[in-house]
Design a protein around this motif. Structure first.
Motif, short mmCIF file in Angstrom:
data_model
loop_
_atom_site.label_atom_id
_atom_site.label_comp_id
_atom_site.label_asym_id
_atom_site.label_seq_id
_atom_site.Cartn_x
_atom_site.Cartn_y
_atom_site.Cartn_z
N MET A 39 24.69 158.45 73.15
CA MET A 39 26.09 158.05 73.54
C MET A 39 26.76 159.35 73.78
N ASP A 40 27.56 158.99 75.12
CA ASP A 40 28.48 160.14 75.37
C ASP A 40 29.84 160.41 74.89
N ASP A 41 30.35 161.15 75.35
CA ASP A 41 31.92 161.72 74.77
C ASP A 41 32.99 160.36 75.05
N ARG A 53 36.16 155.53 74.06
CA ARG A 53 35.70 153.84 74.20
C ARG A 53 35.65 153.00 72.35
N ARG A 54 34.89 153.62 72.04
CA ARG A 54 34.32 152.71 70.93
C ARG A 54 35.70 153.22 69.11
N ALA A 55 36.37 154.33 69.62
CA ALA A 55 37.40 154.76 68.74
C ALA A 55 38.71 154.31 68.45
N ILE A 56 38.24 154.50 70.08
CA ILE A 56 40.09 153.25 71.14
C ILE A 56 40.25 151.78 70.35
N LYS A 57 39.30 151.40 69.79
CA LYS A 57 38.40 150.04 69.71
C LYS A 57 38.66 149.77 67.77
N GLY A 58 38.83 151.15 67.51
CA GLY A 58 38.72 151.00 66.00
C GLY A 58 38.36 151.74 64.81
N LYS A 72 44.32 155.92 76.50
CA LYS A 72 44.64 154.51 77.35
C LYS A 72 43.15 155.10 78.60
N GLU A 73 43.30 156.16 78.28
CA GLU A 73 41.90 156.82 79.23
C GLU A 73 40.92 157.31 78.05
N PRO A 74 39.83 156.55 77.82
CA PRO A 74 38.58 157.74 77.12
C PRO A 74 38.33 159.25 77.41
N ALA A 75 38.37 159.20 79.00
CA ALA A 75 37.96 160.33 79.47
C ALA A 75 38.45 161.52 79.23
N TYR A 76 39.83 161.02 78.59
CA TYR A 76 41.15 162.10 78.69
C TYR A 76 41.00 162.40 76.82
N ALA A 77 40.53 161.61 76.11
CA ALA A 77 40.56 162.21 74.45
C ALA A 77 40.65 164.05 73.98
N VAL A 118 35.30 159.37 63.97
CA VAL A 118 34.78 160.55 62.54
C VAL A 118 34.14 161.55 64.12
N THR A 119 32.96 161.15 64.74
CA THR A 119 32.18 161.77 65.68
C THR A 119 33.03 162.60 66.90
N LEU A 120 34.23 161.25 67.30
CA LEU A 120 34.72 161.95 68.42
C LEU A 120 35.35 164.05 68.09
#
Length: 172
Positions: free
Chosen positions: A1-3, A8-13, A62-67, A19-21
């Motif tokens: 799974m990529d960053d 995206r999963r973290a944003i969804k709760g 809003k944008e997972p790519a900018y985490a 924790v991985t992020l």
């Protein structure tokens, strides 16, 4: 799974994804905090506070790519708040990264950065110490990429003029 998928999963709760992020970006966040706060204890505290704040607000990303950029911004904001609170805003310690040429000693680096505004310092740290892409900085700051480039150019020009005649920043 990529960053991006982790974000995206973290944003969804998904707490495990969060924790991985944080683990993925821990080193960059710690380097950022060290660059601002100059000691490991305060930097670790900043990392802890960043984790807490990010956990509370992850749903607003809003944008997972900018985490990563978003997390760095949270860290920088916390560090700046601490420096203002502690009245330690003048930086006088070690560099957190060896991105600057060996010609400049750490003291000279700190002197150079101290002449910049907080916004200019933040821009330099994100671009040159954390290697954040211009498009990511633009998205985070909600300004056009051209404005980021212009501000970087102006900031580097300020640093050059500060060292003009010293011959220490010819390569910048």
């Amino acid at each position: 799974m990529d960053d991006i998928e982790v974000a995206r999963r973290a944003i969804k709760g998904d707490e495990e994804a969060f924790v991985t992020l944080m683990q993925i970006h821990k080193e960059a966040l710690l380097r950022t905090a060290l660059a601002f706060l100059k000691n490991e204890h305060d930097a670790l505290e900043a990392l802890q506070e960043t984790t807490y704040r990010a956990f509370k607000k992850i749903g607003t990303l809003k944008e997972p790519a900018y985490a990563k950029t978003w997390l760095i911004r949270i860290t920088i904001n916390y560090c700046q708040d601490q420096l203002k609170k502690d009245k330690r805003y003048v930086r006088n310690g070690k560099s957190a990264d060896s991105a600057v040429s060996d010609d400049l000693t750490q003291l000279e680096l700190q002197e150079a950065l101290s002449i910049l505004s907080a916004d200019e310092q933040q821009l330099i740290y994100m671009k040159y110490f954390q290697d954040v892409k211009i498009k990511d900085i633009a998205a985070l700051e909600k300004i056009p990429e051209g404005t980021v480039k212009s501000r970087l150019h102006k900031t580097l020009r300020t640093l050059r003029s500060h060292f003009e005649g010293k011959g220490e920043m010819d390569h910048v």
